[in-house]
Design an enzyme around this catalytic site. Sequence first.
Site, mmCIF file in Angstrom:
data_model
loop_
_atom_site.group_PDB
_atom_site.id
_atom_site.type_symbol
_atom_site.label_atom_id
_atom_site.label_comp_id
_atom_site.label_asym_id
_atom_site.label_seq_id
_atom_site.Cartn_x
_atom_site.Cartn_y
_atom_site.Cartn_z
ATOM 1 N N SER A 166 -27.860 81.094 -27.553
ATOM 2 C CA SER A 166 -26.763 80.246 -27.997
ATOM 3 C C SER A 166 -26.053 80.880 -29.201
ATOM 4 C CB SER A 166 -27.289 78.846 -28.309
ATOM 5 O OG SER A 166 -26.254 77.899 -28.310
ATOM 6 N N ASP A 180 -26.412 77.173 -21.322
ATOM 7 C CA ASP A 180 -27.008 77.537 -22.606
ATOM 8 C C ASP A 180 -28.502 77.862 -22.490
ATOM 9 O OD1 ASP A 180 -28.119 77.216 -25.365
ATOM 10 O OD2 ASP A 180 -26.058 76.631 -25.820
#
Length: 344
Positions: free
Chosen positions: A96, A226
């Site tokens: 991320s 993600d």
Amino acid sequence: MPDIKWLLVAILTSVALCSVPVLSANQLDSSESQSEEKEVKLLSSAETISTTLDLKTKPRVALVLGGGGCKCVAQIGVLRVLEANKIPVDYIVGTSTGATIGAMYAAGMSVDEIQKFYVDDIVQKAMIPRLAPRLVMLPFVQAERDITDTGYAGVTNGAHFKAFLIKTLPANFSDLKIPFSAVTTDLITGKTFVFSKGNLPIAVQASNSLPPMYEPLAIDGKVLVDGAIRANVPAKWARDAGADVVIAVDVDPLIKAEDPRNFSRLKDVLLRVSDIGLAELDMREELEADISIRPETNGIKIMTGNKKYLEEAITNGEQAASQALPKIMDALQQHGIANTSSAL
């Protein structure tokens, strides 16, 4: 920027904003809409990105940068201390926002340059442009998807963030000065998928694509989101790469007792649930690390352009890294690794 907590905030925001009166289509920026339409088609096609980690030599020291939104700017402070003390970094793996910062550093960008991108609110604005109109139009965009059976659900496809990454990062992993991997999650298999070769900006974008804010990316038969969903602090991947010393940076706060009066709002309850879940996940992952650095991030928002908060997080990262230096030096000494590196 995105992590599990931002997912919960995004859900609540979507519900609230989608209930307001609908704007007409001409109130949205037409050029932006056309750009995003092209982006959907591009990201839905197969873009070749290999996952093979091709290291010329086995990494001695690996740095793991976890997810956590703007809390991750604390990692900039950690990098500054490691660099000042000539701690060698042979391999970086990030999830991320940790993937964004890690890719920048692996590309040879200075710590000060990376800090400027966040303190000046450049990355944040690239990630969430014109959010309110998008949320208002979301039900109609979803209805179109249902009719045409194309695309994946999300508030934005991340076109602006992708453009930022293309402008800022090298085009290919092979152009990096330090070997690097970006961690994502495949919705089809439910497993972690790690990029180490190929198109660098797309890999970093995928690592940051947290639903429901961002549409998943369709790449090589996978539907990617993600990496924090399964591997928020991906120390395992650094260990699997053969690193002798693994240094992990976890920016999620430790769970401490809270005043029960803090849970009077639904948002606070959901965020607390997220904190508890992430703390458990992070704790298991960090077992693979030799040294865990935990900067103080309580009170620092997941998404903020506030310079004071961001600089506070960076300072906290410097302090946490300084406290961890004796353990890092001991680990290097045990493996016969000198604390000097031309890469830094």
